[in-house]
Motif scaffolding. Structure first.
Motif, PDB file in Angstrom:
ATOM      1  N   VAL A 277       0.982  -1.230   0.088  1.00 43.77           N
ATOM      2  CA  VAL A 277       0.026  -0.038  -0.106  1.00 43.77           C
ATOM      3  C   VAL A 277       0.975   1.196   0.157  1.00 43.77           C
ATOM      4  O   VAL A 277       1.912   1.322   0.708  1.00 43.77           O
ATOM      5  N   ARG A 278       0.555   2.155  -0.499  1.00 43.02           N
ATOM      6  CA  ARG A 278       1.478   3.478  -1.003  1.00 43.02           C
ATOM      7  C   ARG A 278       1.818   4.097   0.336  1.00 43.02           C
ATOM      8  O   ARG A 278       2.985   4.508   0.308  1.00 43.02           O
ATOM      9  N   ASP A 279       0.873   4.405   1.262  1.00 45.41           N
ATOM     10  CA  ASP A 279       1.516   5.302   2.518  1.00 45.41           C
ATOM     11  C   ASP A 279       0.751   4.936   3.801  1.00 45.41           C
ATOM     12  O   ASP A 279      -0.380   3.983   3.488  1.00 45.41           O
ATOM     13  N   LEU A 280       0.843   5.443   4.776  1.00 44.75           N
ATOM     14  CA  LEU A 280       0.174   4.993   5.917  1.00 44.75           C
ATOM     15  C   LEU A 280      -1.407   5.272   5.758  1.00 44.75           C
ATOM     16  O   LEU A 280      -2.244   4.640   6.459  1.00 44.75           O
ATOM     17  N   THR A 281      -1.616   6.751   5.276  1.00 42.69           N
ATOM     18  CA  THR A 281      -3.154   6.847   5.163  1.00 42.69           C
ATOM     19  C   THR A 281      -3.971   5.705   4.375  1.00 42.69           C
ATOM     20  O   THR A 281      -5.086   5.460   4.940  1.00 42.69           O
ATOM     21  N   LEU A 297       5.540  -0.399  10.456  1.00 45.32           N
ATOM     22  CA  LEU A 297       5.458   0.168   9.034  1.00 45.32           C
ATOM     23  C   LEU A 297       6.333   1.284   8.327  1.00 45.32           C
ATOM     24  O   LEU A 297       6.969   0.756   7.445  1.00 45.32           O
ATOM     25  N   LEU A 298       6.554   2.082   8.840  1.00 42.02           N
ATOM     26  CA  LEU A 298       7.256   3.136   8.794  1.00 42.02           C
ATOM     27  C   LEU A 298       8.919   2.908   8.946  1.00 42.02           C
ATOM     28  O   LEU A 298       9.813   3.829   8.302  1.00 42.02           O
ATOM     29  N   ILE A 304       6.537  -6.509   6.236  1.00 43.02           N
ATOM     30  CA  ILE A 304       5.187  -6.825   6.264  1.00 43.02           C
ATOM     31  C   ILE A 304       4.611  -7.084   7.638  1.00 43.02           C
ATOM     32  O   ILE A 304       5.123  -7.738   8.366  1.00 43.02           O
ATOM     33  N   VAL A 305       3.670  -6.109   7.853  1.00 39.73           N
ATOM     34  CA  VAL A 305       2.944  -6.170   9.247  1.00 39.73           C
ATOM     35  C   VAL A 305       1.833  -6.660   9.270  1.00 39.73           C
ATOM     36  O   VAL A 305       0.917  -6.311   8.217  1.00 39.73           O
ATOM     37  N   VAL A 306       1.352  -7.638  10.079  1.00 36.55           N
ATOM     38  CA  VAL A 306      -0.015  -8.331  10.205  1.00 36.55           C
ATOM     39  C   VAL A 306      -0.831  -7.308  10.824  1.00 36.55           C
ATOM     40  O   VAL A 306      -0.579  -7.206  12.093  1.00 36.55           O
ATOM     41  N   LEU A 307      -1.879  -7.099  10.075  1.00 34.89           N
ATOM     42  CA  LEU A 307      -2.864  -6.204  10.975  1.00 34.89           C
ATOM     43  C   LEU A 307      -4.290  -6.442  10.843  1.00 34.89           C
ATOM     44  O   LEU A 307      -4.972  -7.351   9.887  1.00 34.89           O
ATOM     45  N   VAL A 328       0.529  -6.375   5.362  1.00 35.04           N
ATOM     46  CA  VAL A 328       0.452  -5.221   4.776  1.00 35.04           C
ATOM     47  C   VAL A 328       1.933  -4.396   4.945  1.00 35.04           C
ATOM     48  O   VAL A 328       2.673  -4.608   5.789  1.00 35.04           O
ATOM     49  N   MET A 329       2.805  -4.081   3.686  1.00 37.38           N
ATOM     50  CA  MET A 329       3.967  -3.394   3.860  1.00 37.38           C
ATOM     51  C   MET A 329       3.907  -2.021   2.744  1.00 37.38           C
ATOM     52  O   MET A 329       2.958  -1.932   2.017  1.00 37.38           O
TER      53      MET A 329
END
Length: 786
Positions: A277-281, A297-298, A304-307, A328-329
């Motif tokens: 995904v492009r950014d945190l938003t 994530l940052l 890859i962070v499991v959310l 998600v990364m």
């Protein structure tokens, strides 16, 4: 030459000139450390030099006391953000005089070793540059600086210089060379520095049998090819993208047809796909994100962070079947960023892209263009390639935040080859790890150096990956193992490799002892602990399959104080692939050999198959006894109709965790049979689950009650052992503790009972952490002369 303008006070002028020799060890090469030293020294008006060596960074620095003190303090307190200082050794040497400070060429020292930096995700400054139409690097997908970019994946040898990386094939143009030589530039001594004029380039080609022969990297308009790739993804195509540590397979995560086709071609029917995904938003539109998740994530590691997944949304429902989480990364190379848009100010083309490992099922990630065209030609429609060689293949890392801290589930890109400081001197050892989720571990000095995730040692390609990585890491870290540690399971390929390694001293380590020792090692624990090791399979000292173990242990040995009640595992690996077999085994055990007729969990299974397995269990044919917690999870998941058959390890347990309803505190009964060891008996719970299924109780409620039962039982068993053995520290390890519901409840339960609880963070709780435990146990035995 940079000089700080300051006036010397009388007392400063009266201070004698001194010269110091400084050796800095740790991750200090490839992170802008020499430029940092240069800038600090020249700003403070100090003279001398700095250079990379095989053991770290060497500094000789001369000046008056106050400036020297400030230099050392800055070195300790404010190093470059990617640096990790392990040790600073300072000695006084003879004054030599001189007016300037310089960076000298690197020097190789026989037998010495330096810690190699991991790859680092693209920094914000670089993103702004390649996203700026007025910048000379606009749209250039290999932009980097001293704060970011490739490291481990391109390094051939230490000391870290361009000549010892795969960037040696590219000669810097005049502009890049000027940046490289300018102390005021962010790219001062950035070894992978490049631009569209002189650096690596892209090629986009359709998947065809003869496409590789016509491949050309002559084109310099990378952005045009990336825009074309976006069009292909919009059209539902699958694109193999050459990344940092290997190829990734990409498709639009909102298109059901594209995701389904990727599953079919990759032979991966159910295992979750990772997303980029492009950014945190954008992440927050898809998942619940805590402050700790944001930090993970940052981080430059970009794992890859499991959310937890938010309900609804635009993503395909088949991204993670049976799971309420998403992996998600964020982008970690300029090429990834440019797949979303030309610049940060532009709207992203995608809610998310699938970015899954570029390999066939269970094989190593593909790294070379030729290999990709051959092996992934039946999976990808198109290939986005580049001509910067990947020297070391590295998969994406996977983490999850638990108890306010990021914890590794798969340790690879961004983490490796970051060492673990054990705080004790280690012999030079090689621990071969386990069979599944394999990693190996080398030790030298105080450090444990774990390999990246190797994978399951079930095919020739993965064993080759193991061997190639081992050869490279032994060379780079100058390790000559004097002993090999291995798992006791005689059928493990890692065990056979250890036996055939030619290393004279070979030390077998019990699987679950290694799990607990691994947790102890990363938490710097010495002395006895109470270890709870819950997983799927581990060869026991009695020849049975363990997996639900309570051990009182230290590095020297262990005592098995309790375990889950043994049940029969019918058909070996078939029972792992078909959880309904374990449901049948647990029902027979719980109901005294009688299978309740009212249960519907076998209605979709061939009657002859059920009858055959039932006979195997009744007559104990092709069965072994197991105390495996993983198989208990399989049984309950199958009973609830969540997973009668699985296509990847842990699938049934994941489905059972996902089904658990929040806010339920009820639990089932269990029994503890006293003995040496004690036996934790869940037959009362199995009987109660059978009755609850018959009465129509909700699946989510039953799942929660089962999890609550297990966590309460763990607490009760630990209380009894803690009292009898006078131990109040508990280490939790094994793949079952990657279940967030179980782990959270268990930690609360144990703390309520007065225990100090220790978890994994730096290495996985699953078999990916075994090699670390094997290494510290083998080291202890060597020191004891065993």
């Amino acid at each position: 030459m940079m000089r700080r303008m300051f006036s010397l006070q009388t007392d400063e002028l009266s201070e004698p000139v001194r010269r110091k020799h400084i050796l800095v060890r740790g991750v200090v090469q490839g992170v802008g450390f020499r430029p940092f030293v240069y800038k600090v020294a020249t700003t403070l008006g100090l003279s001398g030099y700095v250079f990379n060596s095989s053991s770290g960074v060497t500094i000789e620095i001369e000046g008056r006391g106050a400036a020297l003190d400030e230099f050392l303090q800055t070195l300790k307190d404010n190093p470059p953000k990617l640096a990790e200082i392990k040790e600073i050794t300072v000695s006084e040497i003879e004054v030599r005089g001189g007016d300037d400070f310089s960076i000298l060429g690197s020097r190789e020292e026989a037998g010495a070793f330096a810690l190699v930096p991991p790859d680092a995700g693209t920094c914000d400054e670089c993103w702004r540059e390649f996203g700026d139409p007025t910048n000379r690097r606009f749209g250039y997908p290999f932009t980097n600086c001293t704060h970011c970019g490739p490291r481990y994946t391109i390094i051939r040898d230490i000391p870290y210089d361009r000549a010892t990386t795969t960037m040696s094939a590219f000669t810097m143009c005049a502009d890049c060379q000027a940046e490289y030589e300018d102390p005021n530039d962010r790219r001062f001594h950035a070894q992978p520095n490049a631009c569209a004029v002189c650096g690596p380039s892209l090629a986009l080609t359709e998947s065809m049998p003869d496409a590789f022969t016509d491949l050309s990297f002559a084109a310099r308009d990378s952005l045009a090819m990336i825009r074309q790739t976006r069009g292909l993804l919009r059209a539902g195509k699958i694109v193999a993208v050459k990344g940092l540590g290997g190829f990734l397979l990409a498709c639009d995560a909102t298109q059901d047809a594209a995701v389904a086709e990727l599953r079919r071609r990759k032979r991966r029917p159910h295992k979750p796909f990772a997303l980029m995904v492009r950014d945190l938003t954008a992440v927050k539109r898809l998942c619940r994100v805590t402050a700790e998740d944001e930090a993970a994530l940052l981080h430059p590691r970009r794992p890859i962070v499991v959310l937890p997944r938010l309900p609804g949304g635009p993503l395909s429902s088949s991204l993670a079947p049976g799971d309420n989480t998403l992996g998600v990364m964020l982008p970690y190379t300029p090429l990834h960023y440019l797949l979303f848009s030309d610049s940060p100010e532009m709207e992203s083309e995608w809610a998310a892209l699938v970015m899954t490992s570029g390999n066939l099922s269970e094989e190593p990630i593909v790294v070379s263009n030729h290999e990709a065209m051959l092996l992934l030609g039946g999976v990808a429609d198109w290939f986005l390639l580049h001509n910067r060689d990947i020297f070391t293949r590295v998969d994406d890392s996977v983490t999850r935040t638990i108890e306010g801290r990021e914890r590794v589930l798969r340790r690879s890109r961004g983490f490796v080859p970051q060492s673990i400081d054990l705080g004790i001197e280690m012999e030079e050892l090689l621990a071969f790890g386990g069979e599944l989720k394999n990693t190996f571990c080398l030790t030298k000095g105080r450090y444990a150096i774990l390999s990246q995730h190797i994978g399951d040692l079930e095919n020739y390609e993965t064993m080759q990956f193991f061997e190639e990585t081992l050869d490279r890491m032994k060379h780079v870290f100058k390790v000559a193992p004097r002993a090999a540690a291995y798992d006791l399971h005689p059928g493990y390929m890692s065990t056979r490799m250890a036996m055939a390694s030619g290393i004279e001293r070979q030390i077998g380590v019990q699987h679950h002892h290694a799990h607990i020792a691994s947790c102890m090692a990363e938490n710097h624990l010495r002395g006895r602990v109470l270890g709870v090791a819950l997983d799927g399979t581990g060869f026991g000292t009695d020849g049975k399959i363990w997996g639900g173990e309570f051990l009182v242990a230290d590095f020297a040995g262990f005592s098995r104080r309790a375990h889950l009640r043994n049940v029969l595992l019918p058909g070996g690996d078939a029972a792992v692939r078909q959880p309904w077999r374990m449901a049948l085994s647990y029902l027979r055990d719980g109901f005294g050999g009688r299978i309740p007729s009212h249960l519907s969990c076998f209605q979709d299974i061939d009657e002859k198959q059920v009858a055959l397995v039932d006979t195997m269990l009744a007559r104990r044919i092709q069965t072994v006894e197991t105390s495996s917690c993983g198989r208990l999870f399989d049984a309950v998941a199958a009973l609830l109709g969540l997973a009668s058959e699985v296509t990847f390890e842990g699938q049934a347990a994941i489905a059972l965790e996902a089904a658990a309803e929040p806010g339920i505190d009820y639990r089932y009964d269990f029994e503890i049979e006293e003995g040496e060891p004690a036996v934790l008996d869940f037959r009362p719970a199995i009987v109660a689950i059978g009755k609850d299924i018959s009465s129509g109780r909700r699946v989510g409620e039953i799942s929660a009650c089962f999890h609550n039962t297990l966590s309460t039982a763990i607490g009760e068993v630990c209380s009894r052992i803690g009292s009898s053995d006078a131990v109040d520290r508990v280490c939790l390890s094994g793949g079952s503790f990657q279940n967030l519901y179980l782990l959270g409840r268990t930690v609360v339960e144990l703390r309520r009972r007065g225990f100090d609880v220790f978890l994994h963070a730096q290495v996985p709780a699953n078999d990916g952490g075994l090699s670390l435990g094997q290494a510290v146990i083998a080291n202890e035995r060597l020191h004891r002369g065993e």
